[in-house]
Design a protein around this motif. Structure first.
Motif, PDB file in Angstrom:
ATOM      1  N   TYR A 139     -14.877  -4.437  -3.727  1.00  0.00           N
ATOM      2  CA  TYR A 139     -15.513  -3.894  -2.530  1.00  0.00           C
ATOM      3  C   TYR A 139     -16.235  -4.994  -1.756  1.00  0.00           C
ATOM      4  O   TYR A 139     -16.254  -4.996  -0.521  1.00  0.00           O
ATOM      5  CB  TYR A 139     -16.499  -2.790  -2.940  1.00  0.00           C
ATOM      6  CG  TYR A 139     -17.159  -2.072  -1.769  1.00  0.00           C
ATOM      7  CD1 TYR A 139     -16.589  -0.922  -1.242  1.00  0.00           C
ATOM      8  CD2 TYR A 139     -18.354  -2.536  -1.212  1.00  0.00           C
ATOM      9  CE1 TYR A 139     -17.187  -0.251  -0.183  1.00  0.00           C
ATOM     10  CE2 TYR A 139     -18.952  -1.878  -0.155  1.00  0.00           C
ATOM     11  CZ  TYR A 139     -18.369  -0.735   0.360  1.00  0.00           C
ATOM     12  OH  TYR A 139     -18.961  -0.073   1.413  1.00  0.00           O
ATOM     13  N   TYR A 150     -14.130  -2.277  -9.018  1.00  0.00           N
ATOM     14  CA  TYR A 150     -14.293  -1.914  -7.612  1.00  0.00           C
ATOM     15  C   TYR A 150     -15.609  -2.423  -7.034  1.00  0.00           C
ATOM     16  O   TYR A 150     -15.689  -2.751  -5.847  1.00  0.00           O
ATOM     17  CB  TYR A 150     -14.192  -0.393  -7.440  1.00  0.00           C
ATOM     18  CG  TYR A 150     -14.143   0.037  -5.988  1.00  0.00           C
ATOM     19  CD1 TYR A 150     -13.070  -0.338  -5.180  1.00  0.00           C
ATOM     20  CD2 TYR A 150     -15.146   0.808  -5.429  1.00  0.00           C
ATOM     21  CE1 TYR A 150     -13.002   0.051  -3.853  1.00  0.00           C
ATOM     22  CE2 TYR A 150     -15.098   1.204  -4.104  1.00  0.00           C
ATOM     23  CZ  TYR A 150     -14.026   0.818  -3.317  1.00  0.00           C
ATOM     24  OH  TYR A 150     -13.965   1.202  -2.002  1.00  0.00           O
ATOM     25  N   ALA A 202     -13.113  -2.665   5.680  1.00  0.00           N
ATOM     26  CA  ALA A 202     -12.845  -1.285   5.274  1.00  0.00           C
ATOM     27  C   ALA A 202     -11.407  -1.105   4.811  1.00  0.00           C
ATOM     28  O   ALA A 202     -11.129  -0.310   3.902  1.00  0.00           O
ATOM     29  CB  ALA A 202     -13.146  -0.323   6.421  1.00  0.00           C
ATOM     30  N   PHE A 203     -10.464  -1.859   5.396  1.00  0.00           N
ATOM     31  CA  PHE A 203      -9.059  -1.719   4.995  1.00  0.00           C
ATOM     32  C   PHE A 203      -8.891  -2.081   3.526  1.00  0.00           C
ATOM     33  O   PHE A 203      -8.293  -1.345   2.752  1.00  0.00           O
ATOM     34  CB  PHE A 203      -8.157  -2.595   5.861  1.00  0.00           C
ATOM     35  CG  PHE A 203      -6.714  -2.581   5.411  1.00  0.00           C
ATOM     36  CD1 PHE A 203      -5.858  -1.570   5.802  1.00  0.00           C
ATOM     37  CD2 PHE A 203      -6.216  -3.571   4.563  1.00  0.00           C
ATOM     38  CE1 PHE A 203      -4.543  -1.540   5.372  1.00  0.00           C
ATOM     39  CE2 PHE A 203      -4.897  -3.556   4.123  1.00  0.00           C
ATOM     40  CZ  PHE A 203      -4.057  -2.529   4.537  1.00  0.00           C
ATOM     41  N   GLN A 207     -11.168  -2.236   1.214  1.00  0.00           N
ATOM     42  CA  GLN A 207     -11.926  -1.322   0.363  1.00  0.00           C
ATOM     43  C   GLN A 207     -11.153  -0.034   0.108  1.00  0.00           C
ATOM     44  O   GLN A 207     -11.133   0.483  -1.014  1.00  0.00           O
ATOM     45  CB  GLN A 207     -13.284  -1.039   1.008  1.00  0.00           C
ATOM     46  CG  GLN A 207     -14.205  -2.266   0.987  1.00  0.00           C
ATOM     47  CD  GLN A 207     -15.342  -2.199   1.986  1.00  0.00           C
ATOM     48  OE1 GLN A 207     -15.374  -1.315   2.846  1.00  0.00           O
ATOM     49  NE2 GLN A 207     -16.279  -3.134   1.897  1.00  0.00           N
ATOM     50  N   LYS A 208     -10.483   0.479   1.143  1.00  0.00           N
ATOM     51  CA  LYS A 208      -9.667   1.681   0.975  1.00  0.00           C
ATOM     52  C   LYS A 208      -8.422   1.377   0.147  1.00  0.00           C
ATOM     53  O   LYS A 208      -8.020   2.165  -0.720  1.00  0.00           O
ATOM     54  CB  LYS A 208      -9.269   2.252   2.337  1.00  0.00           C
ATOM     55  CG  LYS A 208      -8.371   3.479   2.220  1.00  0.00           C
ATOM     56  CD  LYS A 208      -8.106   4.125   3.552  1.00  0.00           C
ATOM     57  CE  LYS A 208      -7.092   5.244   3.450  1.00  0.00           C
ATOM     58  NZ  LYS A 208      -7.441   6.254   2.423  1.00  0.00           N
ATOM     59  N   ASP A 244     -10.891   9.720   0.216  1.00  0.00           N
ATOM     60  CA  ASP A 244     -12.196   9.053   0.368  1.00  0.00           C
ATOM     61  C   ASP A 244     -12.255   8.277   1.675  1.00  0.00           C
ATOM     62  O   ASP A 244     -11.273   7.691   2.077  1.00  0.00           O
ATOM     63  CB  ASP A 244     -12.430   8.084  -0.797  1.00  0.00           C
ATOM     64  CG  ASP A 244     -12.829   8.853  -2.055  1.00  0.00           C
ATOM     65  OD1 ASP A 244     -12.950   8.213  -3.100  1.00  0.00           O
ATOM     66  OD2 ASP A 244     -12.981  10.086  -1.985  1.00  0.00           O
ATOM     67  N   ALA A 260      -9.493   1.173  -3.486  1.00  0.00           N
ATOM     68  CA  ALA A 260      -9.903   2.488  -3.989  1.00  0.00           C
ATOM     69  C   ALA A 260      -8.689   3.373  -4.255  1.00  0.00           C
ATOM     70  O   ALA A 260      -8.597   4.043  -5.300  1.00  0.00           O
ATOM     71  CB  ALA A 260     -10.846   3.168  -2.999  1.00  0.00           C
ATOM     72  N   ASP A 261      -7.724   3.369  -3.331  1.00  0.00           N
ATOM     73  CA  ASP A 261      -6.533   4.198  -3.497  1.00  0.00           C
ATOM     74  C   ASP A 261      -5.642   3.667  -4.624  1.00  0.00           C
ATOM     75  O   ASP A 261      -5.066   4.439  -5.397  1.00  0.00           O
ATOM     76  CB  ASP A 261      -5.748   4.256  -2.186  1.00  0.00           C
ATOM     77  CG  ASP A 261      -6.468   5.052  -1.105  1.00  0.00           C
ATOM     78  OD1 ASP A 261      -7.460   5.735  -1.436  1.00  0.00           O
ATOM     79  OD2 ASP A 261      -6.058   4.987   0.066  1.00  0.00           O
ATOM     80  N   LYS A 315      -8.932  11.857  -3.784  1.00  0.00           N
ATOM     81  CA  LYS A 315      -8.065  11.579  -2.643  1.00  0.00           C
ATOM     82  C   LYS A 315      -8.801  11.877  -1.340  1.00  0.00           C
ATOM     83  O   LYS A 315      -9.581  12.811  -1.258  1.00  0.00           O
ATOM     84  CB  LYS A 315      -6.813  12.457  -2.708  1.00  0.00           C
ATOM     85  CG  LYS A 315      -5.582  11.728  -3.179  1.00  0.00           C
ATOM     86  CD  LYS A 315      -4.349  12.592  -3.059  1.00  0.00           C
ATOM     87  CE  LYS A 315      -3.108  11.807  -3.423  1.00  0.00           C
ATOM     88  NZ  LYS A 315      -1.873  12.622  -3.311  1.00  0.00           N
ATOM     89  N   TYR A 346       0.836  -1.203   0.000  1.00  0.00           N
ATOM     90  CA  TYR A 346       0.000   0.000   0.000  1.00  0.00           C
ATOM     91  C   TYR A 346       0.872   1.254   0.000  1.00  0.00           C
ATOM     92  O   TYR A 346       0.597   2.218  -0.727  1.00  0.00           O
ATOM     93  CB  TYR A 346      -0.917  -0.013   1.221  1.00  0.00           C
ATOM     94  CG  TYR A 346      -1.799   1.211   1.335  1.00  0.00           C
ATOM     95  CD1 TYR A 346      -2.940   1.346   0.552  1.00  0.00           C
ATOM     96  CD2 TYR A 346      -1.485   2.234   2.226  1.00  0.00           C
ATOM     97  CE1 TYR A 346      -3.744   2.477   0.645  1.00  0.00           C
ATOM     98  CE2 TYR A 346      -2.283   3.360   2.335  1.00  0.00           C
ATOM     99  CZ  TYR A 346      -3.414   3.478   1.538  1.00  0.00           C
ATOM    100  OH  TYR A 346      -4.209   4.592   1.637  1.00  0.00           O
TER     101      TYR A 346
END
Length: 346
Positions: A291, A287, A79-80, A82-83, A346, A86-87, A344, A28
């Motif tokens: 997701y 996504y 959530a980790f 998903q972020k 989100d 997305a990033d 950026k 990441y």
């Protein structure tokens, strides 16, 4: 940063993956560092072009570093992931849309996350060791990081075949399928990169290009088009089962290893993305799947079987011959307020 070296050299912005012992798998932090560099260099007049390469002989970048994704997913911290996705997809879009030429030099394995960096460059170079693939269906994911866009724009039904079977592409096949542009022997890369750094003249890549090796897949295009033109996964599976050809039997064996849900969604995404001219629609479709991948898909089971326990015996949610169309639809439904926005923070 120990895993990636980002700097300016001469007239170029330079990005080098520097964790060869991990096959340059992208974390990441590496993803965010690349995005920050793209943001900084887009308006930097000193940077005429970008050059991306990697240390080591085995891999340009063999994919994403998925250990943390698995650990957080097992803890039901969806959530980790998903972020993360997305990033990463936001960075992929910036790479594809970058306002200056980008050259990538992809030796050895280029898979998953590596495709999302190297194969969205404007000048994509492969050599004699190059092996490019989108193997995500084997771990319960769809070809993502914009890979579905490349697959959707491959000749005929080659994209469907590569996405579902996760077949590896040598240099000639990679160029045929649209994952690369140039073939140059790897011994000539350092001198070419040095000239690019000195001059910022991307036309030197055209001048250095060598004859493209024969594409093995070219001899199979008729069979690929015949068997992989179905509207849904059961159509393709039934066509392969009805044939006794060596090609059909080999393809069916490859499909039998992968997540039926992931393959069904891969096929649908490729069909939806075909005809688009930008990367973002592909990333948006991907996504929707990623997701939901941990909570509703086969991703965690795929990682367990392939990476954690290594028993190579995943228990998929659906049988290859019995994938309901509703399962595909549910994974690819719009996300509403959770949709990918490419913003950026989100």
């Amino acid at each position: 940063m120990g895993d990636i070296n980002i700097r300016k050299v001469g007239k170029t912005g330079r990005i080098t993956f520097t964790r060869p012992k991990a096959l340059n798998a992208m974390s990441y932090e590496m993803c965010i560092a690349i995005e920050d560099a793209l943001d900084a260099w887009s308006d930097d007049d000193q940077v005429k072009m970008l050059v991306i390469d990697a240390e080591g002989e085995k891999a340009f970048c063999a994919g994403g570093d998925i250990a943390e994704l698995y650990e957080t997913g097992k803890a039901e911290n969806f959530a980790f992931g998903q972020k993360f996705w997305a990033d990463e997809y936001r960075m992929n879009a910036k790479m594809f849309e970058f306002c200056k030429p980008v050259a990538s030099f992809m030796q050895g394995f280029t898979m998953g996350g590596g495709v999302g960096v190297g194969c969205h460059a404007s000048h994509r170079v492969v050599g004699e060791s190059s092996q490019i693939a989108m193997p995500e269906c084997g771990i319960g994911l769809v070809p993502d990081v914009g890979g579905s866009y490349i697959l959707a724009h491959a000749p005929g039904r080659l994209g469907e075949y590569l996405g579902l079977t996760a077949s590896r592409l040598a240099a000639g096949d990679a160029i045929l399928a649209g994952f690369a542009d140039y073939y140059i022997h790897e011994k000539n890369w350092p001198e070419l990169i040095a000239k690019l750094e000195e001059t910022g003249d991307w036309t030197l890549i055209d001048a250095a290009a060598e004859p493209v090796p024969e594409a093995a897949l070219a001899t199979q295009e008729d069979e690929i088009n015949a068997f992989f033109g179905g509207e849904a996964l059961p159509d393709i599976v039934n066509a392969l089962k009805a044939s006794k050809s060596a090609f059909a039997e080999a393809a069916l064996k490859k499909l039998s290893r992968n997540s039926p849900l992931a393959m069904g969604c891969t096929l649908e995404i490729i069909h939806r993305v075909r005809g688009t001219e930008t990367l973002r629609p592909a990333l948006e479709q991907e996504y929707r799947f990623t997701y939901r991948a941990m909570q509703n898909g086969d991703f965690l089971e795929g990682i367990r079987a392939q990476i954690i326990d290594k028993d190579r015996n995943p228990s998929w949610k659906h049988a290859l011959s019995a994938l309901p169309a509703t399962a595909v639809s549910q994974m690819l439904m719009p996300l509403g307020e959770a949709k990918l926005t490419f913003e950026k923070g989100d």
